[in-house]
Design a protein around this motif. Structure first.
Motif, short mmCIF file in Angstrom:
data_model
loop_
_atom_site.label_atom_id
_atom_site.label_comp_id
_atom_site.label_asym_id
_atom_site.label_seq_id
_atom_site.Cartn_x
_atom_site.Cartn_y
_atom_site.Cartn_z
N ARG A 112 52.50 23.46 10.29
CA ARG A 112 53.93 23.55 10.60
C ARG A 112 54.63 24.51 9.64
O ARG A 112 55.82 24.80 9.79
CB ARG A 112 54.55 22.15 10.45
CG ARG A 112 54.83 21.41 11.74
CD ARG A 112 55.76 22.20 12.61
NE ARG A 112 56.43 21.41 13.61
CZ ARG A 112 57.43 21.87 14.34
NH1 ARG A 112 57.86 23.10 14.17
NH2 ARG A 112 58.00 21.12 15.25
N ILE A 156 61.96 8.17 7.10
CA ILE A 156 62.60 8.23 8.43
C ILE A 156 62.09 7.09 9.32
O ILE A 156 62.88 6.37 9.94
CB ILE A 156 62.33 9.61 9.09
CG1 ILE A 156 63.03 10.72 8.30
CG2 ILE A 156 62.79 9.61 10.55
CD1 ILE A 156 62.70 12.12 8.77
N THR A 288 68.38 17.00 23.23
CA THR A 288 67.26 16.43 24.00
C THR A 288 67.70 15.24 24.85
O THR A 288 67.33 15.13 26.02
CB THR A 288 66.15 15.95 23.05
OG1 THR A 288 66.72 15.06 22.10
CG2 THR A 288 65.46 17.09 22.36
N PHE A 331 62.25 19.38 25.73
CA PHE A 331 61.67 20.58 25.10
C PHE A 331 60.63 21.14 26.06
O PHE A 331 59.57 20.54 26.24
CB PHE A 331 60.95 20.23 23.80
CG PHE A 331 61.83 20.10 22.59
CD1 PHE A 331 62.51 21.20 22.08
CD2 PHE A 331 61.96 18.89 21.93
CE1 PHE A 331 63.31 21.09 20.95
CE2 PHE A 331 62.76 18.76 20.81
CZ PHE A 331 63.44 19.86 20.32
N GLY A 395 62.10 9.32 17.11
CA GLY A 395 63.31 8.73 17.71
C GLY A 395 63.17 8.43 19.19
O GLY A 395 64.16 8.19 19.88
N SER A 399 66.10 7.37 22.09
CA SER A 399 66.58 8.18 23.22
C SER A 399 66.34 7.46 24.54
O SER A 399 67.17 7.54 25.44
CB SER A 399 65.93 9.56 23.22
OG SER A 399 64.55 9.43 23.15
#
Ligand code: HEM
Length: 507
Positions: A112, A156, A288, A331, A395, A399
């Motif tokens: 990444r 997180i 998103t 995405f 998440g 969502s």
């Protein structure tokens, strides 16, 4: 994290495993394979094709119909295709389902850390490039690998895990109700501009610990950042300042919210780290989840396959959410991963420092795993919409909760909701990475506002504010004294919809 991760070359593929000719997207293309759409003037890119005739994902033809572009690329190149991006910069687009997972789950070969990108090292990415917001390395989890990533992700993950599911749904219900109050008396609305684009951010501001009144302004600011509006820089600064003061307040007086839990996590995140990650969460959530809700609503209102299945009583709203995550993932592509060394994937030789875009929409449609794309997926969650590997979206359940609770509230309040334009009149605000419906005009029998209260805590979004335009004359009758949904006029509920909706909402 080091600036240059160790190069771990993948196994050298057997010569016959490598497709020939092999265009090298970083160093220029080899002779095209016969029938390659990248070289076909009538192909997806047509006269928009880049000088070296590779398909450019930023060309109007590609942006207008990304799925068709991916299928042509798959047909010509197999599971990994060479493509061009803005400024004709080359990259690989991963089209295969398995290949996407291979890239996402093998950080030793595909990092990444964008600082290894050959094009950055060669200074070939212009400072104005639209690729920069998504590829320029920043000290946030999206660009971390290994221990550095594990540390932030555990903060997180643990903080998100503390959120109370029922609490999330309560916030969604409350804000969805307020937004619906803004237009319920009029009998018509643009659901994207007046409902969908507002709900995720309003809910997230509550979850991270911001006061009610910050919600609407953050919705506008984040939209401007995403749209690249002239005010994008100022809007971004506004978001960061709002989060900085939130973090200062929560450090002094913690509450029951994501900001406080991130601050208090044993991994010891600095104020800067907390602010940066809250910003990532807000921006990702907004675009998103907006896309997801808009697509599910369109499907519920228009898709004959879906409505036919509803009539048969098999598909729930949760099934519809997963179906959209398969067919129209928010995405479409995700930049990305960068090769740590010379390697191979999907029969392609990839050079160290090459950029690979995860093709989430293309991977979901891969005939190798979905030979019949029209077959309903019925709640199957193995799609790529939330990525994969160590970076898989933390998440996703939030969502899903915002989408299905928000739509549930809308359909309950306005049970005869129907589209007011033909489906082929719908269009998308197009982007190469994410896209969502630009508008979803609907009509319904007007009903009274149910929840709007006066006073400082209303949070109700007046129609002009919600739509960003002039308020249309509301035909809302007086609010009943008990504050319950108005009894009159009762919507004229006709046809398939009432029974279908009951089944749709059944869990
Ligand atoms: C429909 C809604 C959403 C979609 C489609 C989505 C999709 C994704 C995808 C594809 C990734 C990248 C995975 C990868 O690189 O392999 C991601 C990362 C992330 N998402 Fe989501 N997301 C959504 C909602 C949310 C929400 C509601 C939150 C916050 C609560 C969130 C927080 C994040 C974070 C923090 C990351 C970075 C993770 C990392 O790099 O380790 N997302 N998301």
């Amino acid at each position: 994290m080091t600036d240059t991760p160790p190069a771990v070359p993948g196994p050298e593929p057997a010569p016959d495993a490598v497709r020939d000719p092999v265009p090298d997207p970083v160093r220029g293309a080899a002779a095209p394979p016969p029938g390659c759409p990248a070289h076909d003037p009538d192909g997806a890119t047509g006269e928009d094709a880049a000088p070296d005739r590779l398909v450019n994902l930023f060309a109007p033809g590609s942006v207008a119909d990304p799925m068709a572009t991916y299928e042509k690329l798959r047909e010509a190149h197999g599971p990994v295709a060479p493509v061009l991006l803005a400024d004709d910069l080359p990259a690989w687009l991963v089209l295969g389902y398995r290949e996407n997972l291979e890239v996402a789950r093998t950080p030793a070969r595909f990092t990444r850390d964008s600082r290894v990108w050959t094009l950055f090292k060669e200074d070939r990415v212009p400072p104005t490039s639209p690729l920069l917001p998504l590829t320029e390395w920043k000290p946030v989890c999206r660009f971390f690998d290994g221990e550095e990533h594990r540390r932030v992700r555990s903060a997180i993950n643990d903080s998100i895990a503390r959120l109370n599911r029922r609490g999330i749904r309560r916030h969604v219900n409350r804000y969805a109700g307020r937004l619906i109050d803004g237009f319920s008396g009029t009998g018509e609305a643009d659901l994207v501009g007046e409902f969908v684009e507002h709900l995720p951010m309003l809910v997230m501001t509550q979850l991270i610990g911001l006061p009610d009144e910050d919600g609407p302004r953050l919705v506008d600011a984040s939209r401007e950042v995403m749209n690249g509006a002239a005010t994008a820089v100022a809007s971004n600064a506004y978001i960061v300042e709002t989060l900085q003061s939130l973090v200062a307040r929560k450090r002094a007086a913690p509450g029951h919210d994501l900001a406080s839990w991130l601050i208090g996590h044993p991994e010891g995140l600095s104020n800067l780290e907390v602010v940066q990650h809250l910003r990532v969460i807000l921006v990702i959530t907004n675009e998103t989840t907006t896309s997801l809700i808009a697509s599910v609503l369109r499907m519920v209102l228009t898709d004959p396959r879906f409505r036919a299945t509803l009539a048969g009583g098999h598909m729930t709203l949760l099934d519809a959410v997963e179906q959209v995550l398969w067919d129209e993932p928010p995405f479409l592509t995700l930049p990305g991963r960068w090769a740590t060394g010379d390697t191979e994937v999907g029969g392609r030789r990839i050079k160290a420092g090459d950029l690979l875009l995860l093709g989430l929409a293309a991977g979901n449609a891969d005939p190798a795993i979905r030979p019949d794309r029209s077959a309903p997926m019925l709640g199957n969650r193995s799609h790529l919409a939330f990525g994969g590997g160590a970076h898989e979206c933390p998440g996703q359940d939030i969502s899903r909760a915002i989408a299905d609770t928000g739509i549930d509230t809308l359909l309950t309040r306005l049970p005869d909701l129907r589209m007011s334009v033909a489906e082929d009149e719908l269009h998308w605000n197009k982007a190469w990475v994410t896209r969502h419906l630009a508008a979803l005009p609907v009509e319904f029998t007007p009903v009274r506002a149910a929840r709007t209260r006066t006073g400082p805590d209303t949070g109700a979004v007046p129609r002009a504010e919600a739509s960003g335009g002039a308020a249309r004359q509301a035909r809302t009758p007086e609010r009943p004294a008990d504050g319950e949904p108005a009894a009159a006029p009762e919507p004229a509920v006709t046809g398939l919809w009432p029974a279908a909706k009951r089944r749709l909402l059944r869990r």
